[in-house]
Design a protein around this motif. Structure first.
Motif, PDB file in Angstrom:
ATOM      1  N   LEU B  75     -15.751  -4.647  11.289  1.00 16.69           N
ATOM      2  CA  LEU B  75     -16.626  -4.418  10.125  1.00 16.69           C
ATOM      3  C   LEU B  75     -15.784  -4.303   8.852  1.00 16.69           C
ATOM      4  O   LEU B  75     -16.134  -4.853   7.802  1.00 16.69           O
ATOM      5  CB  LEU B  75     -17.459  -3.137  10.324  1.00 16.69           C
ATOM      6  CG  LEU B  75     -18.657  -3.250  11.269  1.00 16.69           C
ATOM      7  CD1 LEU B  75     -19.119  -1.868  11.746  1.00 16.69           C
ATOM      8  CD2 LEU B  75     -19.834  -3.964  10.581  1.00 16.69           C
ATOM      9  N   SER B  93     -32.552 -11.341   7.627  1.00 16.30           N
ATOM     10  CA  SER B  93     -32.694  -9.976   8.154  1.00 16.30           C
ATOM     11  C   SER B  93     -32.846 -10.021   9.676  1.00 16.30           C
ATOM     12  O   SER B  93     -32.417  -9.114  10.384  1.00 16.30           O
ATOM     13  CB  SER B  93     -33.878  -9.266   7.503  1.00 16.30           C
ATOM     14  OG  SER B  93     -35.092  -9.681   8.089  1.00 16.30           O
ATOM     15  N   GLU B  94     -33.457 -11.080  10.178  1.00 16.45           N
ATOM     16  CA  GLU B  94     -33.666 -11.213  11.617  1.00 16.45           C
ATOM     17  C   GLU B  94     -32.329 -11.296  12.379  1.00 16.45           C
ATOM     18  O   GLU B  94     -32.109 -10.587  13.365  1.00 16.45           O
ATOM     19  CB  GLU B  94     -34.470 -12.493  11.850  1.00 16.45           C
ATOM     20  CG  GLU B  94     -35.045 -12.642  13.219  1.00 16.45           C
ATOM     21  CD  GLU B  94     -35.750 -13.999  13.364  1.00 16.45           C
ATOM     22  OE1 GLU B  94     -36.127 -14.603  12.330  1.00 16.45           O
ATOM     23  OE2 GLU B  94     -35.885 -14.458  14.516  1.00 16.45           O
ATOM     24  N   GLN B  96     -29.429 -10.467  11.153  1.00 10.80           N
ATOM     25  CA  GLN B  96     -28.657  -9.247  10.888  1.00 10.80           C
ATOM     26  C   GLN B  96     -29.052  -8.122  11.846  1.00 10.80           C
ATOM     27  O   GLN B  96     -28.205  -7.399  12.362  1.00 10.80           O
ATOM     28  CB  GLN B  96     -28.915  -8.782   9.458  1.00 10.80           C
ATOM     29  CG  GLN B  96     -27.765  -9.047   8.541  1.00 10.80           C
ATOM     30  CD  GLN B  96     -27.954  -8.392   7.189  1.00 10.80           C
ATOM     31  OE1 GLN B  96     -28.466  -7.280   7.098  1.00 10.80           O
ATOM     32  NE2 GLN B  96     -27.537  -9.086   6.162  1.00 10.80           N
ATOM     33  N   ALA B  97     -30.357  -7.986  12.066  1.00 12.91           N
ATOM     34  CA  ALA B  97     -30.850  -6.941  12.977  1.00 12.91           C
ATOM     35  C   ALA B  97     -30.243  -7.143  14.370  1.00 12.91           C
ATOM     36  O   ALA B  97     -29.706  -6.212  14.979  1.00 12.91           O
ATOM     37  CB  ALA B  97     -32.371  -6.985  13.056  1.00 12.91           C
ATOM     38  N   TYR B 100     -26.337  -6.415  14.412  1.00 14.79           N
ATOM     39  CA  TYR B 100     -25.957  -4.994  14.470  1.00 14.79           C
ATOM     40  C   TYR B 100     -26.329  -4.398  15.832  1.00 14.79           C
ATOM     41  O   TYR B 100     -25.575  -3.630  16.418  1.00 14.79           O
ATOM     42  CB  TYR B 100     -26.626  -4.212  13.337  1.00 14.79           C
ATOM     43  CG  TYR B 100     -26.012  -4.473  11.969  1.00 14.79           C
ATOM     44  CD1 TYR B 100     -24.649  -4.265  11.754  1.00 14.79           C
ATOM     45  CD2 TYR B 100     -26.785  -4.903  10.890  1.00 14.79           C
ATOM     46  CE1 TYR B 100     -24.078  -4.492  10.504  1.00 14.79           C
ATOM     47  CE2 TYR B 100     -26.220  -5.126   9.633  1.00 14.79           C
ATOM     48  CZ  TYR B 100     -24.871  -4.922   9.453  1.00 14.79           C
ATOM     49  OH  TYR B 100     -24.303  -5.143   8.222  1.00 14.79           O
ATOM     50  N   GLN B 101     -27.522  -4.758  16.318  1.00 15.57           N
ATOM     51  CA  GLN B 101     -27.967  -4.225  17.606  1.00 15.57           C
ATOM     52  C   GLN B 101     -26.982  -4.591  18.720  1.00 15.57           C
ATOM     53  O   GLN B 101     -26.491  -3.735  19.446  1.00 15.57           O
ATOM     54  CB  GLN B 101     -29.372  -4.748  17.920  1.00 15.57           C
ATOM     55  CG  GLN B 101     -29.871  -4.470  19.335  1.00 15.57           C
ATOM     56  CD  GLN B 101     -30.070  -2.992  19.642  1.00 15.57           C
ATOM     57  OE1 GLN B 101     -30.135  -2.157  18.746  1.00 15.57           O
ATOM     58  NE2 GLN B 101     -30.144  -2.663  20.917  1.00 15.57           N
ATOM     59  N   ILE B 104     -23.317  -3.031  18.727  1.00 17.92           N
ATOM     60  CA  ILE B 104     -23.192  -1.633  19.166  1.00 17.92           C
ATOM     61  C   ILE B 104     -23.668  -1.498  20.617  1.00 17.92           C
ATOM     62  O   ILE B 104     -23.055  -0.798  21.424  1.00 17.92           O
ATOM     63  CB  ILE B 104     -23.998  -0.686  18.243  1.00 17.92           C
ATOM     64  CG1 ILE B 104     -23.549  -0.815  16.776  1.00 17.92           C
ATOM     65  CG2 ILE B 104     -23.872   0.761  18.720  1.00 17.92           C
ATOM     66  CD1 ILE B 104     -22.148  -0.332  16.479  1.00 17.92           C
ATOM     67  N   GLU B 105     -24.709  -2.226  20.956  1.00 14.92           N
ATOM     68  CA  GLU B 105     -25.262  -2.124  22.319  1.00 14.92           C
ATOM     69  C   GLU B 105     -24.242  -2.516  23.385  1.00 14.92           C
ATOM     70  O   GLU B 105     -24.300  -2.027  24.518  1.00 14.92           O
ATOM     71  CB  GLU B 105     -26.505  -3.019  22.425  1.00 14.92           C
ATOM     72  CG  GLU B 105     -27.261  -2.834  23.733  1.00 14.92           C
ATOM     73  CD  GLU B 105     -28.543  -3.665  23.816  1.00 14.92           C
ATOM     74  OE1 GLU B 105     -28.778  -4.504  22.919  1.00 14.92           O
ATOM     75  OE2 GLU B 105     -29.291  -3.462  24.788  1.00 14.92           O
TER      76      GLU B 105
END
Lengths: 224, 224
Positions: B75, B93-94, B96-97, B100-101, B104-105
């Motif tokens: 990052l 945004s789609e 990007q969501a 990020y998910q 980290i997941e």
């Protein structure tokens, strides 16, 4: 704008609290929310599973975009609503480095908290060992000491002079630890940070209700 | 520019590989590096501890800024060198969501990989149970199935049409899993993703040398 947002959460859960603080910082009010009870296992019900296939909270949705991992949801909210509320990503490379480092590094503390707090829930009785309990507590104690040593190097906030995503993400597990009896005498710098950050309006406004009603948690961590 | 960067790393370590791929994507070459041997415990030596107090790699420094957590370092690099090389954060945004998910997941998979691969290293002999080994393997298998189910929903990359930070971060543990014998027949979509992403120049150029020399890993995961 907030009408497009849905959050399933549980009170006092540090990961849920992160997302709630981020929403508050970004001044997103009136979103759809569902408060779940872990005791009743409500996070395993269909409505939550439809958002989060792991059956965990937070379960977070913005329009059709699903972001369930709490750190991911905080990064996403800051990115999508950059110009709403204060910027939660600092400009200087120095503070940015520390912000990214601490917001991910906190997962070490979180893991060790779970190893201690959830031991009897996760490990079947016939596999439990006093030596493992002792080792988990020592690892958690070492972790608290490390975080104590991090504090106030250029503070007062987690990544420096400004309140950032690092605070949104790190504060809830620190508050949880103090509630479970972490010694304020032995961890004066973490306590000082806690006392500062708990006055942040977004944190004050979202303080877990059952913590207010019953401010004393267990004494689980008092000898760490 | 790259002269200000120092990286201590170990070959084949998924967290280290992430940072190396990110540096390659950002066209940062000629940085100071130190290849360490886990077998010799070199990550516990002073020079590494001075950067990473946990005695772990990656240990990463840019100027005076230290970012040791691999996801944090990725990052940070994208943020500091936004205009160098391709943008690794998508515009929509789609995507990007999802980026990020997933980034980290993946820590869920990583945790379950460690529970299986490092079991005998982490759990003293007198505390080991066959039932725990079985449960850890089942949890890892469930995790692989979940990731298989995630693939190619709007792919071909991890967060959609573009190669993003999600690929930088998720690819190394997937490659590690296939090297340890994860069945290509039972996980055809993960395998397809693997075959696509391994051709990415940044990944090809940084493939762990001892994996090239000895492409066959253990058969540890073949029945999962």
């Amino acid at each position: 704008m907030a009408k497009d947002i849905t959050l399933h959460w549980a009170s006092g859960s540090p990961p849920c609290w992160r997302v709630i603080i981020a929403l508050e910082e970004k001044n997103l009010k009136g979103y759809n929310q569902k408060l779940l009870s872990f005791d009743k296992g409500e996070q395993k019900e269909k409505e939550t599973l439809d958002i989060n296939p792991r059956g965990q909270v937070p379960a977070f949705k913005h329009g059709n975009n699903i972001v369930n991992e709490s750190i991911a949801a905080c990064l996403y909210l800051e990115s999508q609503f950059k110009s709403r509320g204060p910027s939660l990503i600092p400009d200087s490379s120095e503070e940015q480095a520390l912000m990214y480092q601490r917001m991910i590094e906190i997962l070490n503390l979180q893991q060790r908290l779970a190893d201690v707090v959830l031991y009897t829930r996760r490990i079947p009785e016939e596999e439990r060992h006093d030596s493992a309990v002792k080792r988990n507590r020592e690892a958690l104690s070492a972790e608290f000491k490390l975080w104590e040593s991090y504090m106030h190097k250029g503070g007062p906030y987690m990544a420096g002079k400004n309140f950032t995503l690092a605070d949104v993400i790190v504060f809830p597990p620190i508050a949880f630890s103090l509630r479970l009896g972490l010694s304020q005498e032995r961890y004066p710098k973490l306590t000082e940070y806690y006392n500062l950050a708990k006055e942040r309006p977004s944190i004050k406004a979202t303080w877990p209700k059952h913590w207010l009603e019953n401010p004393q948690g267990m004494d689980l961590f008092k000898d760490l």
